[in-house]
Design an enzyme around this catalytic site. Structure first.
Site, PDB file in Angstrom:
ATOM      1  N   GLU A 137       3.968  -9.440  -0.428  1.00 20.45           N
ATOM      2  CA  GLU A 137       4.581  -8.274  -1.074  1.00 20.45           C
ATOM      3  C   GLU A 137       4.901  -7.190  -0.053  1.00 20.45           C
ATOM      4  O   GLU A 137       5.930  -6.503  -0.161  1.00 20.45           O
ATOM      5  CB  GLU A 137       3.644  -7.730  -2.150  1.00 20.45           C
ATOM      6  CG  GLU A 137       3.495  -8.661  -3.347  1.00 20.45           C
ATOM      7  CD  GLU A 137       2.539  -8.144  -4.392  1.00 20.45           C
ATOM      8  OE1 GLU A 137       2.618  -8.602  -5.541  1.00 20.45           O
ATOM      9  OE2 GLU A 137       1.697  -7.276  -4.074  1.00 20.45           O
TER      10      GLU A 137
ATOM     11  N   ASP B 179      -0.879 -10.298  -0.875  1.00 19.60           N
ATOM     12  CA  ASP B 179      -0.594  -8.887  -0.582  1.00 19.60           C
ATOM     13  C   ASP B 179       0.392  -8.742   0.577  1.00 19.60           C
ATOM     14  O   ASP B 179       1.307  -7.904   0.532  1.00 19.60           O
ATOM     15  CB  ASP B 179      -1.894  -8.145  -0.238  1.00 19.60           C
ATOM     16  CG  ASP B 179      -2.807  -7.955  -1.443  1.00 19.60           C
ATOM     17  OD1 ASP B 179      -2.349  -8.205  -2.576  1.00 19.60           O
ATOM     18  OD2 ASP B 179      -3.972  -7.564  -1.243  1.00 19.60           O
TER      19      ASP B 179
ATOM     20  N   ASP C 190       5.681  -4.960  -4.277  1.00 13.28           N
ATOM     21  CA  ASP C 190       5.348  -5.470  -5.601  1.00 13.28           C
ATOM     22  C   ASP C 190       6.419  -5.070  -6.606  1.00 13.28           C
ATOM     23  O   ASP C 190       6.852  -5.883  -7.437  1.00 13.28           O
ATOM     24  CB  ASP C 190       3.982  -4.930  -6.023  1.00 13.28           C
ATOM     25  CG  ASP C 190       3.604  -5.305  -7.434  1.00 13.28           C
ATOM     26  OD1 ASP C 190       3.430  -6.509  -7.695  1.00 13.28           O
ATOM     27  OD2 ASP C 190       3.495  -4.403  -8.287  1.00 13.28           O
TER      28      ASP C 190
ATOM     29  N   GLU D 175       2.771  -2.975   0.488  1.00  9.72           N
ATOM     30  CA  GLU D 175       2.451  -3.892  -0.608  1.00  9.72           C
ATOM     31  C   GLU D 175       2.797  -3.253  -1.947  1.00  9.72           C
ATOM     32  O   GLU D 175       3.388  -3.891  -2.835  1.00  9.72           O
ATOM     33  CB  GLU D 175       0.971  -4.248  -0.570  1.00  9.72           C
ATOM     34  CG  GLU D 175       0.494  -5.077  -1.753  1.00  9.72           C
ATOM     35  CD  GLU D 175      -0.984  -4.893  -2.046  1.00  9.72           C
ATOM     36  OE1 GLU D 175      -1.414  -5.300  -3.146  1.00  9.72           O
ATOM     37  OE2 GLU D 175      -1.695  -4.323  -1.201  1.00  9.72           O
TER      38      GLU D 175
END
Length: 231
Positions: free
Chosen positions: A127, A124, A56, A52
């Site tokens: 990502e 989450d 991101d 994650e």
């Protein structure tokens, strides 16, 4: 560690992802609660948190580079759109749109508590899948997948002409920061023509200030200054 189910492999392919190394994708789909029933630490599957973190940043770069090429807007406007497009809410909505809830690996209690429909978890995991794609296929292929999944959002109104205070709140939420705090730090002039100075702060980030003929306008300008300074 178990392998990806055939159904999940088909789903990932239908969503546009290319799976080469199954273990990475299994990790991306595994919530921390999945380990709650494991009898020992050695039986624990890795959860998605590290992927994650990576995803991101990959998402942010892919969308930021698209925005830079597609628009000649100034930094503040670009930041405003970027924050809206990569927000957890947007990621979760796209995750639901491609059918992710059926494939997230959750513990029994977390699933019973509605974890499969949680915006926080789905955002989450979205990502994390991007992070897995980056590791398995590189940036160019992952960028193309992102742009395909985000196509309607990129061509829509997300983040356009949003009030600076709302944009700053979204920025804080996306970056896992405290919510902005506004203070009137100065006032000058007669009652009929007062000017207000407002300072906006976000803990462990910084502050910015602005002045105007009303408190609300000063808050708006302070939020805009903050985004231009730190966004």
């Amino acid at each position: 560690m178990s392998e990806l189910s055939k159904e999940t492999q088909v789903w990932l392919k239908s969503a546009g992802f290319t799976v080469k190394t199954e273990a990475i994708w299994l990790e991306a789909l595994t919530h921390g609660s999945f380990n709650s029933g494991s009898p020992s630490q050695t039986d624990h599957a890795r959860d998605y948190q590290r992927l994650e973190f990576l995803g991101d940043r990959v998402l942010g770069l892919a969308v930021a580079s698209w925005l830079f090429r597609a628009s000649d807007r100034d930094e503040g406007q670009l930041s405003q759109r970027l924050n809206a497009l990569v927000s957890g809410r947007t990621c979760a909505r796209i995750a639901k749109g491609i059918g992710m809830p059926d494939h997230v690996r959750l513990g029994k209690q977390a699933r019973e508590d509605g974890g499969a429909d949680s915006d926080n978890i789905l955002g989450d995991v979205m990502e994390a899948l991007i992070g897995a794609s980056f590791l398995d296929n590189g940036f160019d292929i992952t960028r193309d997948v992102i742009l395909a999944l985000w196509e309607s959002d990129l061509s829509g109104d997300a983040g356009r002409a949003k009030h600076p205070k709302s944009a700053l709140q979204e920025w804080a939420a996306h970056n896992k920061r405290a919510m902005p705090h506004y203070d009137v730090t100065g006032r000058s002039g007669p009652d009929h023509a007062s000017r207000f100075t407002v300072t906006v702060r976000i803990h462990n980030v910084g502050e910015a200030e602005a002045d105007a003929t009303s408190k609300s306008e000063a808050e708006k300008l302070a939020a805009k200054a903050f985004l231009e300074k730190f966004g």
